[in-house]
Design a protein around this motif. Structure first.
Motif, short mmCIF file in Angstrom:
data_model
loop_
_atom_site.label_atom_id
_atom_site.label_comp_id
_atom_site.label_asym_id
_atom_site.label_seq_id
_atom_site.Cartn_x
_atom_site.Cartn_y
_atom_site.Cartn_z
N ASP A 62 0.83 -1.21 0.00
CA ASP A 62 0.00 0.00 0.00
C ASP A 62 0.86 1.26 0.00
O ASP A 62 0.56 2.24 -0.69
N MET A 63 1.93 1.25 0.79
CA MET A 63 2.82 2.41 0.84
C MET A 63 3.49 2.66 -0.52
O MET A 63 3.60 3.80 -0.98
N ILE A 64 3.93 1.59 -1.16
CA ILE A 64 4.58 1.71 -2.47
C ILE A 64 3.60 2.26 -3.49
O ILE A 64 3.93 3.18 -4.25
N LYS A 65 2.39 1.72 -3.51
CA LYS A 65 1.39 2.20 -4.45
C LYS A 65 1.09 3.69 -4.21
O LYS A 65 1.05 4.48 -5.15
N GLY A 66 0.89 4.06 -2.95
CA GLY A 66 0.61 5.45 -2.63
C GLY A 66 1.75 6.37 -3.00
O GLY A 66 1.55 7.47 -3.53
N ALA A 67 2.98 5.93 -2.73
CA ALA A 67 4.16 6.75 -3.06
C ALA A 67 4.27 6.95 -4.57
O ALA A 67 4.57 8.05 -5.03
N ARG A 68 3.98 5.91 -5.32
CA ARG A 68 4.02 6.05 -6.78
C ARG A 68 2.87 6.90 -7.29
O ARG A 68 3.06 7.76 -8.15
N ASP A 69 1.67 6.66 -6.76
CA ASP A 69 0.50 7.43 -7.19
C ASP A 69 0.68 8.93 -6.97
O ASP A 69 0.22 9.75 -7.74
N HIS A 70 1.37 9.27 -5.86
CA HIS A 70 1.56 10.69 -5.52
C HIS A 70 2.90 11.23 -5.98
O HIS A 70 3.30 12.32 -5.60
N LYS A 71 3.59 10.40 -6.79
CA LYS A 71 4.85 10.81 -7.41
C LYS A 71 5.87 11.32 -6.39
O LYS A 71 6.49 12.36 -6.58
N LEU A 72 6.00 10.55 -5.29
CA LEU A 72 6.99 10.90 -4.29
C LEU A 72 8.39 10.61 -4.82
O LEU A 72 8.57 9.95 -5.84
N ASP A 73 9.38 11.10 -4.11
CA ASP A 73 10.77 10.97 -4.53
C ASP A 73 11.11 9.52 -4.91
O ASP A 73 10.85 8.61 -4.12
N PRO A 74 11.68 9.30 -6.11
CA PRO A 74 12.00 7.93 -6.54
C PRO A 74 12.94 7.21 -5.58
O PRO A 74 12.83 5.99 -5.41
N GLY A 75 13.85 7.91 -4.93
CA GLY A 75 14.73 7.27 -3.95
C GLY A 75 13.96 6.69 -2.79
O GLY A 75 14.26 5.60 -2.29
N TYR A 76 12.92 7.41 -2.35
CA TYR A 76 12.06 6.92 -1.26
C TYR A 76 11.29 5.69 -1.72
O TYR A 76 11.21 4.69 -1.00
N VAL A 77 10.75 5.74 -2.94
CA VAL A 77 10.00 4.60 -3.47
C VAL A 77 10.92 3.39 -3.57
O VAL A 77 10.54 2.27 -3.17
N ASN A 78 12.13 3.59 -4.05
CA ASN A 78 13.08 2.48 -4.17
C ASN A 78 13.40 1.87 -2.82
O ASN A 78 13.57 0.66 -2.70
N LYS A 79 13.50 2.71 -1.78
CA LYS A 79 13.77 2.20 -0.44
C LYS A 79 12.62 1.32 0.04
O LYS A 79 12.83 0.25 0.60
N LEU A 80 11.38 1.77 -0.21
CA LEU A 80 10.21 0.97 0.16
C LEU A 80 10.21 -0.36 -0.58
O LEU A 80 9.95 -1.42 0.01
N VAL A 81 10.51 -0.32 -1.87
CA VAL A 81 10.55 -1.54 -2.69
C VAL A 81 11.63 -2.49 -2.16
O VAL A 81 11.42 -3.71 -2.06
N SER A 82 12.77 -1.94 -1.77
CA SER A 82 13.86 -2.76 -1.22
C SER A 82 13.42 -3.44 0.06
O SER A 82 13.67 -4.65 0.24
N TRP A 83 12.77 -2.69 0.96
CA TRP A 83 12.26 -3.30 2.21
C TRP A 83 11.26 -4.40 1.90
O TRP A 83 11.26 -5.45 2.53
N ARG A 84 10.40 -4.15 0.90
CA ARG A 84 9.39 -5.15 0.53
C ARG A 84 10.06 -6.42 0.02
O ARG A 84 9.64 -7.54 0.37
N CYS A 85 11.10 -6.26 -0.79
CA CYS A 85 11.79 -7.44 -1.35
C CYS A 85 12.44 -8.27 -0.25
O CYS A 85 12.53 -9.50 -0.37
N GLU A 86 12.89 -7.62 0.82
CA GLU A 86 13.51 -8.35 1.94
C GLU A 86 12.52 -9.27 2.64
O GLU A 86 12.92 -10.22 3.30
N LEU A 87 11.23 -8.99 2.50
CA LEU A 87 10.21 -9.81 3.17
C LEU A 87 9.80 -11.04 2.37
O LEU A 87 9.10 -11.91 2.88
N ASP A 88 10.24 -11.11 1.11
CA ASP A 88 9.87 -12.26 0.27
C ASP A 88 10.73 -13.46 0.56
O ASP A 88 11.73 -13.45 1.17
#
Length: 88
Positions: A62-88
Protein backbone atom coordinates in the motif's frame (compact mmCIF):
# COMPACT_ATOMS: atom_id res chain seq x y z
CA UNK A 1 0.79 13.26 1.55
CA UNK A 2 -1.81 15.04 3.64
CA UNK A 3 -5.50 14.21 3.60
CA UNK A 4 -8.44 16.13 4.99
CA UNK A 5 -10.59 13.64 6.90
CA UNK A 6 -14.04 14.13 8.39
CA UNK A 7 -14.24 13.97 12.20
CA UNK A 8 -16.37 10.79 12.02
CA UNK A 9 -13.66 9.10 9.94
CA UNK A 10 -10.98 10.17 12.41
CA UNK A 11 -12.98 8.54 15.20
CA UNK A 12 -13.14 5.33 13.14
CA UNK A 13 -9.40 5.52 12.54
CA UNK A 14 -8.85 5.91 16.28
CA UNK A 15 -10.77 2.67 16.81
CA UNK A 16 -8.87 0.91 14.01
CA UNK A 17 -5.52 2.00 15.45
CA UNK A 18 -6.45 0.94 18.98
CA UNK A 19 -6.57 4.39 20.61
CA UNK A 20 -9.42 3.44 22.99
CA UNK A 21 -7.44 0.36 24.12
CA UNK A 22 -4.31 2.40 24.73
CA UNK A 23 -2.15 0.88 21.96
CA UNK A 24 -1.70 4.13 20.04
CA UNK A 25 -2.30 7.80 20.70
CA UNK A 26 -3.17 10.42 18.11
CA UNK A 27 -1.02 13.54 18.28
CA UNK A 28 -1.04 16.69 16.20
CA UNK A 29 2.20 17.93 14.64
CA UNK A 30 2.99 20.70 12.20
CA UNK A 31 4.32 19.46 8.85
CA UNK A 32 5.81 21.56 6.08
CA UNK A 33 3.96 21.38 2.78
CA UNK A 34 5.56 21.60 -0.65
CA UNK A 35 4.28 25.17 -0.99
CA UNK A 36 6.24 26.21 2.11
CA UNK A 37 3.27 26.52 4.49
CA UNK A 38 2.91 24.66 7.80
CA UNK A 39 -0.12 22.37 8.23
CA UNK A 40 -1.43 20.61 11.35
CA UNK A 41 -1.43 16.84 10.83
CA UNK A 42 -2.55 14.06 13.16
CA UNK A 43 -0.19 11.10 13.51
CA UNK A 44 -0.56 7.85 15.43
CA UNK A 45 2.22 6.89 17.83
CA UNK A 46 2.65 3.73 19.89
CA UNK A 47 2.14 4.21 23.60
CA UNK A 48 4.85 1.70 24.57
CA UNK A 49 7.18 1.23 21.61
CA UNK A 50 9.39 -1.82 21.90
CA UNK A 51 10.34 -2.14 18.19
CA UNK A 52 11.79 -2.22 15.74
CA UNK A 53 8.70 -3.62 14.07
CA UNK A 54 8.60 -5.24 10.67
CA UNK A 55 5.75 -3.92 8.51
CA UNK A 56 3.54 -6.46 6.77
CA UNK A 57 3.92 -7.13 3.06
CA UNK A 58 0.45 -5.73 2.38
CA UNK A 59 1.22 -2.53 4.33
CA UNK A 60 4.40 -1.98 2.30
CA UNK A 61 2.48 -2.74 -0.91
CA UNK A 62 0.00 0.00 0.00
CA UNK A 63 2.82 2.41 0.84
CA UNK A 64 4.58 1.71 -2.47
CA UNK A 65 1.39 2.20 -4.45
CA UNK A 66 0.61 5.45 -2.63
CA UNK A 67 4.16 6.75 -3.06
CA UNK A 68 4.02 6.05 -6.78
CA UNK A 69 0.50 7.43 -7.19
CA UNK A 70 1.56 10.69 -5.52
CA UNK A 71 4.85 10.81 -7.41
CA UNK A 72 6.99 10.90 -4.29
CA UNK A 73 10.77 10.97 -4.53
CA UNK A 74 12.00 7.93 -6.54
CA UNK A 75 14.73 7.27 -3.95
CA UNK A 76 12.06 6.92 -1.26
CA UNK A 77 10.00 4.60 -3.47
CA UNK A 78 13.08 2.48 -4.17
CA UNK A 79 13.77 2.20 -0.44
CA UNK A 80 10.21 0.97 0.16
CA UNK A 81 10.55 -1.54 -2.69
CA UNK A 82 13.86 -2.76 -1.22
CA UNK A 83 12.26 -3.30 2.21
CA UNK A 84 9.39 -5.15 0.53
CA UNK A 85 11.79 -7.44 -1.35
CA UNK A 86 13.51 -8.35 1.94
CA UNK A 87 10.21 -9.81 3.17
CA UNK A 88 9.87 -12.26 0.27
Amino acid sequence: VLYRIAREEIQRLDELEGVPEGRYKRETFLVLGEEGAWHPADLYRLIKPTGPYTPSKSYLDDMIKGARDHKLDPGYVNKLVSWRCELD
